[in-house]
Enzyme design. Structure first.
Site, PDB file in Angstrom:
ATOM      1  CB  SER A  72     -13.657 -93.908  36.058  1.00  0.00           C
ATOM      2  OG  SER A  72     -12.720 -93.437  37.004  1.00  0.00           O
TER       3      SER A  72
HETATM    4  N1  SAH Z   1     -10.801 -95.555  41.037  1.00  0.00           N
HETATM    5  C1  SAH Z   1     -12.023 -95.002  41.589  1.00  0.00           C
HETATM    6  C2  SAH Z   1     -12.343 -93.633  41.016  1.00  0.00           C
HETATM    7  C3  SAH Z   1     -11.800 -92.666  41.897  1.00  0.00           C
HETATM    8  S1  SAH Z   1     -12.088 -90.944  41.668  1.00  0.00           S
HETATM    9  C4  SAH Z   1     -13.211 -95.927  41.387  1.00  0.00           C
HETATM   10  O1  SAH Z   1     -13.095 -96.899  40.642  1.00  0.00           O
HETATM   11  O2  SAH Z   1     -14.254 -95.661  42.000  1.00  0.00           O
HETATM   12  C5  SAH Z   1     -10.519 -90.406  42.250  1.00  0.00           C
HETATM   13  C6  SAH Z   1     -10.181 -90.789  43.652  1.00  0.00           C
HETATM   14  O3  SAH Z   1      -8.868 -90.294  43.919  1.00  0.00           O
HETATM   15  C7  SAH Z   1     -11.096 -90.177  44.717  1.00  0.00           C
HETATM   16  O4  SAH Z   1     -11.570 -91.190  45.558  1.00  0.00           O
HETATM   17  C8  SAH Z   1     -10.184 -89.227  45.461  1.00  0.00           C
HETATM   18  O5  SAH Z   1     -10.517 -89.095  46.824  1.00  0.00           O
HETATM   19  C9  SAH Z   1      -8.829 -89.853  45.252  1.00  0.00           C
HETATM   20  N2  SAH Z   1      -7.683 -88.945  45.399  1.00  0.00           N
HETATM   21  C10 SAH Z   1      -7.594 -87.637  45.074  1.00  0.00           C
HETATM   22  N3  SAH Z   1      -6.358 -87.171  45.341  1.00  0.00           N
HETATM   23  C11 SAH Z   1      -5.657 -88.219  45.845  1.00  0.00           C
HETATM   24  C12 SAH Z   1      -4.320 -88.357  46.314  1.00  0.00           C
HETATM   25  N4  SAH Z   1      -3.445 -87.358  46.336  1.00  0.00           N
HETATM   26  N5  SAH Z   1      -3.947 -89.581  46.762  1.00  0.00           N
HETATM   27  C13 SAH Z   1      -4.814 -90.632  46.778  1.00  0.00           C
HETATM   28  N6  SAH Z   1      -6.081 -90.547  46.343  1.00  0.00           N
HETATM   29  C14 SAH Z   1      -6.498 -89.351  45.895  1.00  0.00           C
END
Ligand code: SAH
Length: 220
Positions: A72
């Protein structure tokens, strides 16, 4: 690699532009909590991006990760961390481990962070990265974050970093009374919401328009 070639000077440069990021992107937009600002200064965002993105680590954007996911935008990480209202002793659940960057920031602000990621390879990479950085207060789980982590609930705060069509009931159920849920909601246009658990149910307010990757379903 670049760091190895250029040595300490490149590290100094990254620390300098990280401080610029805090001033120009985060404080200027109204994030005030000094603990959050200190955590954003402490955690090296460049340690979480892919090597080709290293020089862009402190820019005002989300950056690409493996599997079409993103780390993000720094301001959004700071804003969500501030909204979680952490003083230091809390247990926090994060949904969407991704690179592990938001988890590291939360781990600076709370006693313990549990983080759930749908993709096992992203979770394993984040786990290795965070261990190398010395974080011992983060626990990892692979699975569908919409279900939360019931065995380890309840939580003081839950931070969701993928957009859900609506607040998943399991997450609301896993909050302590007075607990805070920070979550992007919507398909297409999304809003970042802060929901606080009261005896009458969740008290919600919209904070900002945001653009997160969607919360995927297991097997999708
Ligand atoms: N917090 C992260 C940003 C993540 S982007 C950081 O600081 O880098 C969103 C993330 O959510 C992705 O890694 C994606 O794979 C995950 N995601 C998507 N759907 C999900 C679900 N149902 N349960 C858990 N994770 C999920």
């Amino acid at each position: 690699m670049i760091q190895k070639l250029l040595g300490q000077k490149y590290g100094d440069y990254l620390a300098f532009i990280r401080r610029q990021m805090i001033k120009d992107q985060i404080e200027s937009r109204g994030v005030k909590d000094p603990r959050v600002l200190a955590a954003m200064d402490k955690v090296c965002r460049h340690c979480f991006v892919t090597e080709d993105m290293l020089s862009r680590s402190y820019e005002d954007y989300p950056l690409p990760l493996a599997r079409g996911q993103t780390i993000s935008q720094p301001y959004i990480v700071a804003l969500m961390s501030e909204l979680a209202g952490l003083a230091g002793g809390e247990r926090v659940l994060e949904i969407g481990t991704g690179s592990g960057y938001q988890a590291a920031v939360l781990a600076e602000l709370a006693a313990e962070v549990d983080t759930v990621e749908l993709f096992a390879d992203l979770s394993a990479a984040a786990q290795a990265r965070l261990a190398k950085l010395g974080y011992a207060n983060i626990n990892f789980r692979t699975g569908d974050g919409a279900a939360g982590w019931p065995e380890r609930a309840p939580y003081d705060a839950i931070v969701v970093t993928c957009a859900a069509p609506a607040i998943p009931e399991a997450l609301a159920a896993q909050l302590k009374p007075g607990g805070r849920l920070v979550i992007p909601v919507g398909t297409g246009a999304q809003e970042l919401r802060l929901a606080i658990k009261t005896p009458e149910g969740l008290k919600e307010r919209a904070v900002a328009g945001v653009s997160f990757v969607p919360m995927l379903r297991e097997g999708a």
